[in-house]
Design a protein around this motif. Structure first.
Motif, mmCIF file in Angstrom:
data_model
loop_
_atom_site.group_PDB
_atom_site.id
_atom_site.type_symbol
_atom_site.label_atom_id
_atom_site.label_comp_id
_atom_site.label_asym_id
_atom_site.label_seq_id
_atom_site.Cartn_x
_atom_site.Cartn_y
_atom_site.Cartn_z
ATOM 1 N N LYS A 175 1.144 0.698 -8.972
ATOM 2 C CA LYS A 175 1.773 -0.513 -9.515
ATOM 3 C C LYS A 175 3.292 -0.406 -9.477
ATOM 4 O O LYS A 175 3.985 -1.410 -9.295
ATOM 5 N N LEU A 176 3.813 0.806 -9.627
ATOM 6 C CA LEU A 176 5.268 1.001 -9.526
ATOM 7 C C LEU A 176 5.762 0.802 -8.098
ATOM 8 O O LEU A 176 6.888 0.367 -7.877
ATOM 9 N N LEU A 177 4.925 1.135 -7.130
ATOM 10 C CA LEU A 177 5.350 1.093 -5.737
ATOM 11 C C LEU A 177 5.165 -0.269 -5.075
ATOM 12 O O LEU A 177 5.859 -0.585 -4.116
ATOM 13 N N VAL A 178 4.224 -1.074 -5.554
ATOM 14 C CA VAL A 178 3.973 -2.387 -4.960
ATOM 15 C C VAL A 178 5.112 -3.329 -5.341
ATOM 16 O O VAL A 178 5.514 -3.395 -6.495
ATOM 17 N N THR A 179 5.616 -4.061 -4.348
ATOM 18 C CA THR A 179 6.751 -4.932 -4.613
ATOM 19 C C THR A 179 6.384 -6.397 -4.748
ATOM 20 O O THR A 179 7.092 -7.151 -5.386
ATOM 21 N N ASN A 180 5.282 -6.840 -4.155
ATOM 22 C CA ASN A 180 4.954 -8.262 -4.213
ATOM 23 C C ASN A 180 3.467 -8.442 -4.484
ATOM 24 O O ASN A 180 2.643 -8.414 -3.582
ATOM 25 N N TRP A 181 3.132 -8.658 -5.733
ATOM 26 C CA TRP A 181 1.731 -8.804 -6.136
ATOM 27 C C TRP A 181 1.114 -10.081 -5.584
ATOM 28 O O TRP A 181 -0.073 -10.130 -5.308
ATOM 29 N N GLU A 182 1.899 -11.136 -5.421
ATOM 30 C CA GLU A 182 1.358 -12.403 -4.959
ATOM 31 C C GLU A 182 0.792 -12.289 -3.543
ATOM 32 O O GLU A 182 -0.248 -12.837 -3.233
ATOM 33 N N VAL A 183 1.450 -11.551 -2.674
ATOM 34 C CA VAL A 183 0.977 -11.375 -1.311
ATOM 35 C C VAL A 183 -0.344 -10.616 -1.324
ATOM 36 O O VAL A 183 -1.284 -10.955 -0.607
#
Length: 107
Positions: A93-101
């Motif tokens: 979760k810290l590494l992911v930058t765009n949850w919507e995609v």
């Protein structure tokens, strides 16, 4: 050295630098819990830190500044498999930058 001393020193040293919001104080406490031994407490702390990183606009930056990312990575090597799993999910979760995609691509 008693367990709360490090948390007190960290809190005291930051008081003069930034104005604390309740979110910062809760995050400091959650990160301090990562130094504990109780399996359930570690699981919950990892999960909550991951959710904070996911939903708070400055969550990733705050966690990084407070040393939470390094502590989460240490917990990934925990002897307790459930703790290691929650720590891994939190680091993701810290590494992911765009949850919507990611949400749209999984549908």
């Amino acid at each position: 050295m008693y367990p709360g001393k490090r948390l007190f020193e960290l809190t005291f040293s930051l008081v003069g630098v930034v104005v604390f919001s309740p979110v910062w104080l809760v995050t400091i406490c959650l990160i301090a819990l990562l130094d504990g031994e109780d399996e359930v407490t570690l699981q919950v702390a990892c999960y909550d830190i991951g959710e904070f990183a996911r939903f708070h606009e400055d969550g990733k930056r705050v966690i990084q500044q407070l040393g939470g990312k390094a502590r989460l990575m240490r917990q990934m090597n925990s002897a307790h498999p459930k703790v290691a799993k929650q720590a891994l999910l939190a680091v993701q979760k810290l590494l992911v930058t765009n949850w919507e995609v990611l949400t749209k691509s999984s549908e």
